[in-house]
Design an enzyme around this catalytic site. Structure first.
Site, PDB file in Angstrom:
ATOM      1  N   HIS A 420       0.840  -1.193   0.000  1.00 40.89           N
ATOM      2  CA  HIS A 420       0.000   0.000   0.000  1.00 40.89           C
ATOM      3  C   HIS A 420       0.877   1.245   0.000  1.00 40.89           C
ATOM      4  O   HIS A 420       1.963   1.268   0.595  1.00 40.89           O
ATOM      5  CB  HIS A 420      -0.921   0.008   1.227  1.00 40.89           C
ATOM      6  CG  HIS A 420      -2.003  -1.017   1.162  1.00 40.89           C
ATOM      7  ND1 HIS A 420      -2.851  -1.120   0.099  1.00 40.89           N
ATOM      8  CD2 HIS A 420      -2.365  -2.004   2.033  1.00 40.89           C
ATOM      9  CE1 HIS A 420      -3.703  -2.107   0.307  1.00 40.89           C
ATOM     10  NE2 HIS A 420      -3.417  -2.674   1.481  1.00 40.89           N
ATOM     11  N   CYS A 469      -0.227   2.158  -5.030  1.00 40.31           N
ATOM     12  CA  CYS A 469      -1.226   3.168  -5.379  1.00 40.31           C
ATOM     13  C   CYS A 469      -0.642   4.563  -5.215  1.00 40.31           C
ATOM     14  O   CYS A 469       0.256   4.795  -4.407  1.00 40.31           O
ATOM     15  CB  CYS A 469      -2.445   2.994  -4.484  1.00 40.31           C
ATOM     16  SG  CYS A 469      -3.739   4.211  -4.766  1.00 40.31           S
TER      17      CYS A 469
END
Length: 819
Positions: A420, A469
């Site tokens: 992440h 991301c």
């Protein structure tokens, strides 16, 4: 020369020259179906079976600057008389199309005609010699033909066809066939023409009137100046009867490969400058050409460049000289085209981090396979790789600190992160597995801050591959100031996706893959500029239906030189720092030695170890000996320390799959013929003391129904990355609202204490000492949380995967390379 029945493909590998072997080795070193798979295929023949020790020796050549595991393997196969035919068979078996085609072309080119026969005119009764010579493997066979009929005289099967005394029956067209087994080539057609006694013989009549032999040079080689990287061409022509042969000399030294009228040297360097002469000769005459002097200077300027200078009194003079016909010497050096420069690294170091098992966020699947895949290909390119899974904040910070210690002037540094992440105000942040639900920059690591510290090391190349991301974090409005970045023109950022977009992974039944790495692994070993390679990856992704409109690679770079991840390592004069890097890297990859355990009942158990990642180890047990009265027995592991992460439901399994081990290659583990039990140990970076466990032997006697147990405690020290004590805080950092992971957090000593005490490498207590901080990090990350993720259905993309099940894409903030 006598004929041979040996076929061309039956030649040994030793007939291949060094250039061919080097190219073939490079293909096998940099391919996922490479030298290990070749060794496995060759083991089909017992004489070519390599032991585990030999394979390990091969793999260790990766650590050498110019080492090649594949070259070592090919040398062993050559020593064991491996034929080109069998090598070709093995390459086809592992489906290495590039190597198969290369070897096929090489064998086809083994026979090359170096001297072509020439048409001649001669008078009746004279002596005529037709000459045809070829280079190739030993045992070349020659056969002359007149028209379509073989010449059966004594010289008809030799390189020189002698027609003496010449008569009308000899007049006609001739050709020579050179063969080696089933492989053959033909010379050009020539014509023998019989002339009357009063006329002059053929093409040499104007040169040698009234004579049937002679030699005269009609075109002399010319002196010339050329540039490095260019091709040098020199030509010397002669008219002669019999036809002339040629030998070229450079500074009075014979050039054995140059045997034609044209001397061609591609990609010259300054070592090719000097004097060249050609010796022309035939059976009766010899002549030397004039001397041609060749000067070789720097390459020509192909693009403008400038040199930074002080704006003092001399600046006008400098600008006048650089704007005229003659460039300033400094500018000449700066203007060398990239193709003429040989770039190299003083070392190559990579840190790969894959975070999957987040405590408070969606779980990811792909990082494990992606990190493993990228680890393999980087090691084939001589990178020292540390690959780590599931790190919390403290461990990520410590790992980056140790990574920075491995860097030095001219070193290529590569950081890969899958997990992440987010991007705020132009800064990228990597999220540890222990980040809270509403994390901010304080809980993450800023990539740009790492870059500032890499630049301080004067690295040769800084590459960041971020498979995460890049959406904005709504919980973080702090503008982080990572520090002043230098203009080093050697930085490359490869983002798996665009700004404010997500990255995806494709879920499969066994091993998931990130979209980014699925494409990157096909290109990363190409010998081309890093940015060119990433551009091609972006183009590949753009053609894939599953990614179109959802995920697109973004490249940011200021790289001004043609530097490639495949560049060779050339150790600088500072060999001490290189040795320290080797030692520091090696300590995090030391496995415990395999050992045998003797139990009182007479059973002997082997305990073995293999590394899946730098912080993940596999332990296997197998029975070596047991008394006849014991009908069944198994050695199981238990009593592991709480520091490490062991899934008790998957310990002591009979297969790798059942133990959750999907990525180890079979060469790293015992042969399937020997039944073993496998246990996977994760999170070794959290191991605070020596790794201890118990081997519990379960066995049954033939005359007893009850099972008997016998236990032995085992201590194996601190394996792999556990020696680095990544769980310990590194030098203090600021947790202020204006800076997360600030540059000050990297104020580490020039050398770690390990380097000072390197003699203690084998000691389990070997650690690096660091200043303790007030920050307390929870190690609850070793726990596992339920995997509840939103997995949207996606269409199948045959460009990416060969398996038939429908694939789905899992939204995530990063993913990693797979094997």
């Amino acid at each position: 020369m006598t004929s041979t029945t040996m076929e061309a493909w039956k030649m040994s590998i030793v007939t291949l020259n060094e250039e061919v072997l080097s190219k073939l080795s490079k293909m096998l070193d940099k391919s996922t179906c490479g030298w290990r798979q070749l060794a496995s295929a060759a083991a089909e023949q017992p004489q070519f079976l390599c032991s585990e020790k030999e394979l390990t020796t091969c793999s260790l050549h990766v650590l050498e600057a110019a080492g090649s595991p594949a070259r070592t393997l090919l040398a062993w196969l050559a020593d064991r008389s491996c034929s080109l035919d069998f090598l070709h068979y093995c390459l086809r078996k592992i489906d290495h199309q590039e190597a198969v085609q290369f070897l096929t072309n090489t064998v086809a080119e083994l026979i090359q005609i170096t001297v072509q026969p020439q048409s001649q005119q001669a008078i009746q009764g004279s002596r005529v010699v037709l000459t045809c010579r070829a280079s190739g493997p030993p045992g070349l066979s020659y056969q002359w033909f007149r028209g379509n009929e073989e010449v059966l005289n004594d010289s008809g099967s030799s390189p020189e066809l002698v027609l003496c005394p010449l008569s009308p029956v000899h007049q006609g067209h001739y050709i020579c066939r050179i063969s080696y087994g089933e492989k053959y080539v033909f010379s050009q057609w020539v014509h023998i023409h019989l002339v009357s006694q009063g006329s002059s013989p053929g093409c040499s009549s104007s040169l040698f009137p009234g004579s049937v032999s002679g030699l005269q040079i009609i075109h002399q080689p010319q002196s010339q100046a050329t540039s490095e990287g260019e091709t040098l061409l020199l030509e010397c022509k002669a008219e002669a009867n019999p036809p002339a042969q040629y030998e070229w000399y450079h500074n009075k030294m014979l050039l054995p490969q140059q045997k034609t009228s044209v001397l061609k040297l591609p990609c010259v360097t300054t070592e090719h400058r000097g004097e060249y002469r050609c010796k022309v000769f035939n059976l009766y005459h010899q002549a030397w050409s004039n001397t041609a002097t060749v000067t070789i200077g720097p390459s020509s300027v192909i693009e403008a460049s400038w040199v930074e200078i002080d704006r003092g009194l001399e600046s006008q003079e400098v600008h006048r000289s650089t704007s005229g016909l003659e460039a300033h010497p400094l500018q000449k050096m700066a203007n060398l085209p990239s193709s003429a420069k040989n770039y190299y690294a003083t070392d190559k170091v990579a840190l790969l981090i894959g975070n999957m098992n987040y405590l408070y966020h969606n779980q990811l699947c792909a990082p494990i396979s992606d990190v493993h895949e990228l680890t393999n290909v980087l090691r084939q390119m001589d990178f020292k790789v540390v690959s780590l899974l599931d790190l919390n904040w403290e461990e990520m910070h410590s790992a980056v600190t140790e990574f920075l210690m491995l860097l030095d002037k001219g070193v290529y540094g590569l950081l890969y992160f899958a997990g992440h992440g987010y991007e705020n105000f132009g800064n990228s942040f990597m999220v540890p597995i222990d980040a809270p639900a509403s994390y901010t920059s304080e809980h993450c690591l800023c990539v740009q801050s790492i870059l500032t510290k890499m630049q301080e090391k004067e690295t040769g190349l800084n590459v960041f591959l971020l498979d995460m991301c890049r959406k904005k974090n709504p919980h973080d409005n702090v503008i982080v100031q990572p520090g002043l970045l230098k203009v080093t023109a050697n930085v490359v950022f490869g983002y798996a996706t665009c700004v404010d977009a997500e990255a995806y992974e494709v879920k499969r039944e066994d091993v998931s893959n990130g979209i980014f790495i699925s494409f990157l692994k096909k290109r990363v070993c190409k010998d081309e500029k890093v940015t060119v390679m990433l551009d091609r990856v972006a183009e590949d992704m753009g053609r894939c239906e599953i990614t179109r409109g959802r995920q697109a690679l973004e490249l940011r770079s200021n790289l001004s030189e043609r530097r490639s991840l495949t560049d060779q390592i050339q150790i600088s004069e500072c060999s001490a720092s290189h040795s320290a890097r080797n030692l520091q890297w090696a300590v995090s990859h030391v496995l415990p030695e395999s050992r045998s355990l003797q139990f009182e009942c007479g059973v002997k158990v082997q305990l073995g170890f293999a590394a899946e990642f730098s912080n993940v180890m596999v332990i296997y047990t197998r029975i070596l000996e047991k008394p006849k009265e014991i009908v069944s027995c198994s050695a199981q592991l238990t009593d592991f320390p709480e520091d490490v992460d062991v899934d008790l439901k998957m310990t002591n399994q009979e297969t790798l799959l059942e133990a959750g081990i999907l990525l180890l290659i079979k060469e790293e583990l015992p042969s399937p013929e020997a039944p073993s039990l496998y246990t996977r140990i994760r999170s070794l970076q959290r191991l605070r003391r020596e790794l201890t466990f118990t081997v519990c032997l379960h066995y049954t006697y033939s005359n007893m129904d009850e099972e008997v147990q016998e236990r032995l405690p085992v201590t194996v020290g601190k394996p792999l990355v556990s020696k680095l004590n990544l769980h310990e805080p590194r030098p203090s950092h600021s947790c202020s609202a204006t800076s997360s992971f600030s540059p000050d957090s990297f104020n580490f000593p020039v050398c770690s204490s390990f380097n000072e005490d390197f003699a203690l490498v084998d000691s389990a207590s070997d650690t690096w000492s660091h200043v303790q901080t007030d920050r307390q990090v929870s190690h609850a990350s070793s726990q596992t949380s339920p995997r509840s993720v939103n997995v949207p259905e996606e269409t199948y993309c045959p460009e990416l995967f060969d398996s038939s099940p429908t694939h789905c894409s899992q939204q995530k903030l990063a993913s990693q390379p797979s094997e």
